[in-house]
Design an enzyme around this catalytic site. Structure first.
Site, PDB file in Angstrom:
ATOM      1  N   LYS A  90       0.849  -1.091   0.062  1.00 29.44           N
ATOM      2  CA  LYS A  90      -0.043  -0.074   0.042  1.00 29.44           C
ATOM      3  C   LYS A  90       1.013   1.341   0.111  1.00 29.44           C
ATOM      4  O   LYS A  90       1.769   1.363   0.564  1.00 29.44           O
ATOM      5  CB  LYS A  90      -0.858  -0.014   1.097  1.00 29.44           C
ATOM      6  CG  LYS A  90      -1.938  -0.999   1.122  1.00 29.44           C
ATOM      7  CD  LYS A  90      -2.785  -0.596   2.451  1.00 29.44           C
ATOM      8  CE  LYS A  90      -3.800  -1.975   2.742  1.00 29.44           C
ATOM      9  NZ  LYS A  90      -4.753  -2.037   1.873  1.00 29.44           N
ATOM     10  N   GLY A 162     -10.870  -2.870   8.742  1.00 27.33           N
ATOM     11  CA  GLY A 162     -10.452  -2.900  10.234  1.00 27.33           C
ATOM     12  C   GLY A 162     -11.642  -3.042  11.195  1.00 27.33           C
ATOM     13  O   GLY A 162     -11.431  -2.842  12.326  1.00 27.33           O
ATOM     14  N   ARG A 174     -23.301  -2.892  -3.670  1.00 28.39           N
ATOM     15  CA  ARG A 174     -24.579  -2.708  -4.139  1.00 28.39           C
ATOM     16  C   ARG A 174     -24.595  -1.364  -5.027  1.00 28.39           C
ATOM     17  O   ARG A 174     -25.313  -1.344  -6.295  1.00 28.39           O
ATOM     18  CB  ARG A 174     -25.687  -2.870  -3.363  1.00 28.39           C
ATOM     19  CG  ARG A 174     -25.868  -4.045  -2.603  1.00 28.39           C
ATOM     20  CD  ARG A 174     -26.974  -4.077  -2.180  1.00 28.39           C
ATOM     21  NE  ARG A 174     -27.667  -5.397  -1.546  1.00 28.39           N
ATOM     22  CZ  ARG A 174     -27.993  -6.347  -2.124  1.00 28.39           C
ATOM     23  NH1 ARG A 174     -28.375  -6.293  -3.603  1.00 28.39           N
ATOM     24  NH2 ARG A 174     -28.482  -7.584  -1.625  1.00 28.39           N
TER      25      ARG A 174
END
Lengths: 303, 200
Positions: A90, A162, A174
């Site tokens: 990351k 987390g 969605r």
């Protein structure tokens, strides 16, 4: 061998096709957050298609507070050496130098991630400038397309990392799928307005309308803690699953990791999901997203 | 002209780029369907093993009781085509793999995993493939393996940088690269032909 055609060497690296194609190879799989070479090996043993190397899993980033940054290169090297599967890492949003460092370390994918503290509150990194492909988080279609316009070769839902709570990932997936379905029914006139509304380039909006899907692979991320969570995300249309804190913050990581891998492949078979869900030990405790203060919602980072 | 038959070809759907192969096979004149279970394997005339992560695929094949049925499928000389991870799965021997990684075998060759390097070294190149007319195919190589050495019965169909990247032995075909990621389905058409010939 003399009859075999020989091909001159003219390789082209870093093309959109090899970047996006790499993500296609991860489909149907589970990408697991790991913080040590030992955890990376457990993940590989369990059948992970890739690992995400980071210094602290999101649950600990939440707990510890402070600024979360790119991991120590030594730690990333250690994980690259420990496993034969792809390794991701990351960078902070907009921190293109962290991304340059990760590319130089030879990671296979860079996650420009809201889980780390953003380095730039206006601009994301220009991902076309890199040979290493990028995955980025999105909460809706417009956000996903803006990231793709910047060069992202893979999209994941943001979810709320987390927390061990899948509710935000469900909401984002969605939302993205719903907005894609809406585009399917639009004619060209409407697509210009849709692009304006989505704040995304018209060409990308048109491509999504034609394909009925994003032009890159879509995974789910954020809050998956159980095999059933992973299967839920796949049934909702995710092509694969990232699992962060959910594995190594649980009672029996190796067993839970293998169970989530199996449930991700047989996501539409409740009998398999039931079988792999037996006796997994403690799941991570989890946090109710409603009680999270606004400042601690990672999904709001990035735009 | 005789009517061409439409063979049923499965794509092993434990993990990987299954959808792209289903589409390429359909475009090449086959009826394509995903295969995850032994009973589904029993219903197909040929099988594609897609690109993906070979360690994951091999583990899932073991856990879900697919390894032996798949090996029997190869032994029965049913046509199989493996791309990238699929090439690894049909190799008799591997280099740079975990010791516990199971393969199906089928081609007398030694395959080196991730031989072309990590993702930063992934590349595209034009590849001439023996038996595929009409010029080179677009080769998309992603953390790709290469064939280190082959036995006498193996036909090398293409090489790149001195390494075999497309091979065939009997009814088993393998490529290091991913034709399913391109719009050019000539390699899939070759495989569909192999399945037709084997079904006759």
């Amino acid at each position: 061998m003399s009859s075999t055609p020989t091909t001159p060497q003219n390789p082209e690296t870093g093309t959109a096709r090899v970047k996006r194609g790499m993500a296609e190879q991860l489909k149907g799989g589970v990408i697991m957050d790991v913080v040590t070479p030992e955890e990376a090996k457990i993940a590989e043993d369990a059948g992970a298609v890739a690992v995400m190397a980071l210094e602290r899993v999101p649950a600990d980033i939440r707990k510890d507070g402070g600024v979360a940054r790119m991991s120590d290169p030594d730690m990333i090297d250690g994980i690259i050496d420990a496993v034969s599967i792809p390794v991701m890492a990351k960078s902070r949003i907009g921190h293109f130098v962290e991304a340059q460092v990760l590319q130089s370390l030879g990671v296979d994918y860079i996650d420009e991630s809201e889980v780390l503290t953003p380095a730039d509150e206006v601009n994301h990194s220009d991902k076309w400038a890199f040979t290493t492909p990028f995955v980025c988080g999105a909460t809706n279609l417009g956000e996903a397309l803006r990231r793709i316009a910047e060069g992202a070769a893979m999209i994941r839902s943001k979810g709320e990392a987390g927390t061990g709570n899948v509710v935000e990932a469900v909401r984002h997936l969605r939302q993205i799928k719903g907005e894609i379905a809406k585009l399917r029914g639009c004619d060209n006139n409407e697509l210009y307005a849709a692009a304006k509304e989505l704040r995304a380039p018209f060409e990308l909006v048109k491509e999504v309308a034609e394909l009925g899907k994003l032009p890159v692979v879509l995974f789910s991320a954020g809050g998956v803690a159980t095999p059933a969570d992973a299967a839920l995300m796949r049934q909702l249309g995710a092509e694969g699953v990232f699992v962060g804190s959910g594995i190594f913050k649980s009672g029996d990581p190796a067993k839970r990791a293998a169970a989530i891998v199996k449930a991700t492949t047989f996501y539409d078979d409740p009998k398999v999901i039931a079988d792999v869900s037996r006796n997994l030990g403690e799941a991570m405790v989890g946090i109710n997203c409603d009680t999270l203060p606004e400042a601690e919602r990672y999904a709001n980072r990035g735009w | 002209m005789t009517e061409l038959s439409t063979p049923t070809i499965g794509v092993l759907a434990l993990q990987g780029d299954v959808r792209e192969h289903l589409k390429a096979l359909t475009d090449a004149g086959a009826q394509a369907r995903p295969v995850r279970r032994p009973e589904e394997l029993a219903e197909v005339d040929g099988l594609v093993i897609p690109g993906g992560e070979s360690t994951t695929m091999s583990k899932l094949a073991v856990v879900f009781g697919m390894l032996e049925p798949l090996r029997a499928f190869v032994r029965d000389a049913k046509p199989v085509y493996g791309t990238c991870a699929g090439m690894i799965m049909v190799a008799d021997k591997l280099l740079d793999a975990r010791e516990d990684q199971e393969t199906l075998g089928g081609i007398d060759m030694i395959v080196r995993r991730n031989a072309f390097g990590r993702q930063n070294e992934s590349f595209e190149a034009a590849i001439e493939v023996a038996g595929i007319p009409g010029g080179p195919v677009e080769g998309v190589f992603i953390r790709a393996p290469w064939v280190e050495s082959v036995g006498a019965a193996v036909e090398v169909l293409a090489t790149y940088g001195g390494h075999a990247v497309a091979v065939r032995q009997g009814n088993v075909l393998a490529t290091s690269f991913h034709p399913e990621l391109t719009g050019d389905h000539r390699v899939h058409a070759l495989f569909v032909e192999m399945v037709r010939a084997s079904a006759e």
